[in-house]
Design a protein around this motif. Structure first.
Motif, mmCIF file in Angstrom:
data_model
loop_
_atom_site.group_PDB
_atom_site.id
_atom_site.type_symbol
_atom_site.label_atom_id
_atom_site.label_comp_id
_atom_site.label_asym_id
_atom_site.label_seq_id
_atom_site.Cartn_x
_atom_site.Cartn_y
_atom_site.Cartn_z
ATOM 1 N N VAL A 211 0.842 -1.194 0.000
ATOM 2 C CA VAL A 211 0.000 0.000 0.000
ATOM 3 C C VAL A 211 0.876 1.244 0.000
ATOM 4 N N ASP A 212 0.319 2.348 -0.487
ATOM 5 C CA ASP A 212 0.997 3.645 -0.398
ATOM 6 C C ASP A 212 0.014 4.663 0.147
ATOM 7 N N THR A 213 0.410 5.921 0.139
ATOM 8 C CA THR A 213 -0.407 6.955 0.786
ATOM 9 C C THR A 213 -1.694 7.263 0.027
ATOM 10 N N ASN A 214 -1.861 6.691 -1.160
ATOM 11 C CA ASN A 214 -3.096 6.882 -1.928
ATOM 12 C C ASN A 214 -3.994 5.648 -1.872
ATOM 13 N N THR A 215 -3.595 4.653 -1.085
ATOM 14 C CA THR A 215 -4.362 3.409 -0.983
ATOM 15 C C THR A 215 -5.372 3.503 0.159
ATOM 16 N N ARG A 216 -6.646 3.263 -0.167
ATOM 17 C CA ARG A 216 -7.668 3.213 0.879
ATOM 18 C C ARG A 216 -7.614 1.845 1.545
ATOM 19 N N ILE A 217 -7.362 1.839 2.849
ATOM 20 C CA ILE A 217 -7.213 0.570 3.552
ATOM 21 C C ILE A 217 -8.433 0.232 4.415
ATOM 22 N N GLY A 218 -9.369 1.172 4.585
ATOM 23 C CA GLY A 218 -10.556 0.902 5.371
ATOM 24 C C GLY A 218 -11.447 2.122 5.481
ATOM 25 N N LYS A 219 -12.516 1.975 6.302
ATOM 26 C CA LYS A 219 -13.458 3.062 6.517
ATOM 27 C C LYS A 219 -13.628 3.308 8.016
ATOM 28 N N VAL A 220 -13.832 4.576 8.365
ATOM 29 C CA VAL A 220 -13.997 4.949 9.769
ATOM 30 C C VAL A 220 -15.242 4.278 10.346
ATOM 31 N N GLY A 221 -15.096 3.789 11.574
ATOM 32 C CA GLY A 221 -16.225 3.158 12.246
ATOM 33 C C GLY A 221 -16.162 3.366 13.739
ATOM 34 N N SER A 222 -16.860 2.483 14.474
ATOM 35 C CA SER A 222 -16.879 2.581 15.933
ATOM 36 C C SER A 222 -16.884 1.186 16.552
ATOM 37 N N THR A 223 -16.144 0.262 15.917
ATOM 38 C CA THR A 223 -16.079 -1.100 16.428
ATOM 39 C C THR A 223 -15.088 -1.187 17.585
ATOM 40 N N GLY A 224 -15.212 -2.242 18.407
ATOM 41 C CA GLY A 224 -14.345 -2.397 19.564
ATOM 42 C C GLY A 224 -14.735 -1.455 20.682
ATOM 43 N N MET A 225 -13.770 -1.069 21.507
ATOM 44 C CA MET A 225 -14.038 -0.145 22.612
ATOM 45 C C MET A 225 -14.025 1.286 22.075
ATOM 46 N N SER A 226 -15.197 1.788 21.753
ATOM 47 C CA SER A 226 -15.304 3.101 21.122
ATOM 48 C C SER A 226 -16.594 3.768 21.560
ATOM 49 N N THR A 227 -16.544 5.085 21.702
ATOM 50 C CA THR A 227 -17.730 5.843 22.098
ATOM 51 C C THR A 227 -18.411 6.514 20.910
ATOM 52 N N GLY A 228 -17.821 6.394 19.727
ATOM 53 C CA GLY A 228 -18.380 7.017 18.539
ATOM 54 C C GLY A 228 -17.439 6.835 17.368
ATOM 55 N N PRO A 229 -17.879 7.174 16.133
ATOM 56 C CA PRO A 229 -17.049 6.959 14.943
ATOM 57 C C PRO A 229 -15.759 7.772 14.977
ATOM 58 N N HIS A 230 -14.639 7.094 14.856
ATOM 59 C CA HIS A 230 -13.336 7.748 14.792
ATOM 60 C C HIS A 230 -12.284 6.724 14.358
ATOM 61 N N LEU A 231 -11.109 7.215 13.996
ATOM 62 C CA LEU A 231 -9.968 6.352 13.699
ATOM 63 C C LEU A 231 -8.965 6.454 14.831
ATOM 64 N N HIS A 232 -8.574 5.309 15.372
ATOM 65 C CA HIS A 232 -7.452 5.276 16.314
ATOM 66 C C HIS A 232 -6.199 4.968 15.504
ATOM 67 N N PHE A 233 -5.216 5.870 15.544
ATOM 68 C CA PHE A 233 -3.997 5.741 14.732
ATOM 69 C C PHE A 233 -2.779 5.682 15.647
ATOM 70 N N THR A 234 -2.029 4.588 15.574
ATOM 71 C CA THR A 234 -0.831 4.402 16.395
ATOM 72 C C THR A 234 0.382 4.189 15.505
ATOM 73 N N VAL A 235 1.522 4.793 15.884
ATOM 74 C CA VAL A 235 2.793 4.593 15.192
ATOM 75 C C VAL A 235 3.748 3.871 16.134
ATOM 76 N N TYR A 236 4.363 2.792 15.638
ATOM 77 C CA TYR A 236 5.362 2.040 16.403
ATOM 78 C C TYR A 236 6.730 2.221 15.745
ATOM 79 N N LYS A 237 7.737 2.449 16.566
ATOM 80 C CA LYS A 237 9.119 2.515 16.103
ATOM 81 C C LYS A 237 9.901 1.452 16.860
ATOM 82 N N ASN A 238 10.311 0.406 16.144
ATOM 83 C CA ASN A 238 11.009 -0.733 16.770
ATOM 84 C C ASN A 238 10.218 -1.287 17.957
ATOM 85 N N GLY A 239 8.913 -1.394 17.789
ATOM 86 C CA GLY A 239 8.055 -2.014 18.792
ATOM 87 C C GLY A 239 7.539 -1.091 19.860
ATOM 88 N N LYS A 240 7.969 0.180 19.896
ATOM 89 C CA LYS A 240 7.521 1.128 20.910
ATOM 90 C C LYS A 240 6.681 2.226 20.254
#
Length: 377
Positions: A339-368
């Motif tokens: 994938v690249d920065t123009n690839t759609r990988i999904g759609k915003v939702g509220s699945t899992g532990m969520s109080t409303g529609p949003h994207l949770h975005f995490t960045v890992y660097k060497n596991g941290k």
């Protein structure tokens, strides 16, 4: 005549009574205290101005401080503690000359306003007129409007040099009044990764002159160095990944539409328990179904569902980076897909532990985890 005298006395009595009525004891005290305070404040102000005008204080102009405040960091055989704090192991052999101090004082007294950086550069250029100049360092104080690129251009060095020598992790956080070390030649600080490396192998890695590197550090080209030791590598540059990390240009934002940050990276009160908890990413709130894009080119390493992040996608990138996208209403990629920065990988939702529609975005660097806001444009 008698009538006029009586009228005069009567008028005087009326005026006196009116004065006493208006300026009673309380008001007279207030007026008197105000007048005394005003006069005292005026005298104090005049005294302070006189002291300041007569004080013999040299102001730092062009980023350099006055000679009495160590304008040039050109100390020979710097102490081990100072070497450790600055991450510089090169011995500095230049001494400040009397004529240099005179020139510095002249700049201090004459350069003003927007000419400050140019004046500093003029001095720096005069100091560095020969190719055989040994490595030495100056200090520059950041002024309003300064940027790393602008400072580097005026001193004839590279942005990489200022970033590396001053151990800058985020170039956007340059502060007014911050002091920067300016070396007399372009290059970067290199930390020996494995014992046994030499100036020759380091120079080969960066494709620079081993002789120049050895001279800058007062070392032989074949002397074996210890892990953790630092050397200055003239003319070397940072790798493009490190440069983009520091400049905050490595990642794109995964939401290209409008959104607002509903929860930042770091400590917060849990929306579920109310207890203090650590949030490992950034929550980007936007309408249900908003497209989600990869923040950086890479390979999809995981697609799935769990109770915390709901529908999620994990993408593996270069240089030890991974990104996680959670709470999706739908995933649009499969494991192993590039994938690249123009690839759609999904759609915003509220699945899992969520109080409303949003994207949770995490960045890992060497596991941290790391703060995404410091890495995206």
């Amino acid at each position: 005549m008698k009538r006029f005298a009586n009228y005069k006395n009567e008028s005087g009595n009326k005026l006196g009574r009116m004065y006493n009525r208006v300026f009673n004891n309380k008001i007279r005290r207030i007026v008197l205290n105000t007048a005394v305070s005003f006069c005292g404040g005026a005298l104090l102000t005049l005294g302070v101005i006189a002291i300041v005008n007569n004080a013999n204080v040299q102001k730092g102009i062009g980023g350099y401080e006055s000679p009495s405040e160590s304008i040039a960091v050109v100390e020979k055989n710097s102490s081990p503690a100072e070497q450790k704090s600055s991450e510089i192991v090169a011995e500095v052999s230049n001494e400040i000359k009397d004529e240099d101090l005179a020139l510095l004082e002249e700049i201090d007294s004459s350069a003003t306003g927007d000419d400050s950086l140019e004046a500093a550069h003029a001095l720096f250029a005069q100091e560095n007129t020969t190719e055989d100049l040994d490595l030495c360092y100056y200090t520059y104080r950041v002024k309003k409007g300064d940027m790393i690129g602008y400072i580097a251009d005026n001193f004839g060095i590279t942005q990489d040099t200022i970033i590396s020598v001053n151990n800058i992790h985020q170039s956007r956080l340059l502060q007014i009044g911050q002091y920067l070390k300016i070396p007399s030649m372009p290059g970067i600080i290199y930390t020996v990764r494995k014992s046994g490396e030499t100036i020759d192998t380091i120079a080969t890695k960066y494709e620079v002159s081993a002789e120049k590197c050895a001279k800058a550090n007062n070392l032989e080209t074949n002397v074996k160095l210890n892990a953790g030791q630092t050397v200055f590598v003239p003319d070397a540059e940072l790798d493009w990944v490190t440069r983009q990390e520091i400049n905050g240009d490595l990642f794109h934002k995964p939401i290209h539409n409008r959104y607002y940050v509903s929860s930042y990276y770091g400590w917060r009160s849990s929306p579920f328990s109310g207890k203090r908890s650590y949030h490992s990413g950034i929550d980007m709130a936007c309408p249900m179904g908003t497209p989600i894009y990869a923040a950086l080119g890479g390979v999809v390493s995981s697609v799935g569902f769990n109770n915390v992040y709901g529908n999620y996608v994990i993408v593996t990138h270069h240089s030890g980076y991974k990104t996680l996208y959670g709470h999706m209403s739908a995933t649009l990629v499969t494991k192993g897909k590039y994938v690249d920065t123009n690839t759609r990988i999904g759609k915003v939702g509220s699945t899992g532990m969520s109080t409303g529609p949003h994207l949770h975005f995490t960045v890992y660097k060497n596991g941290k985890t790391t703060n995404p806001a410091a890495l995206w444009r």
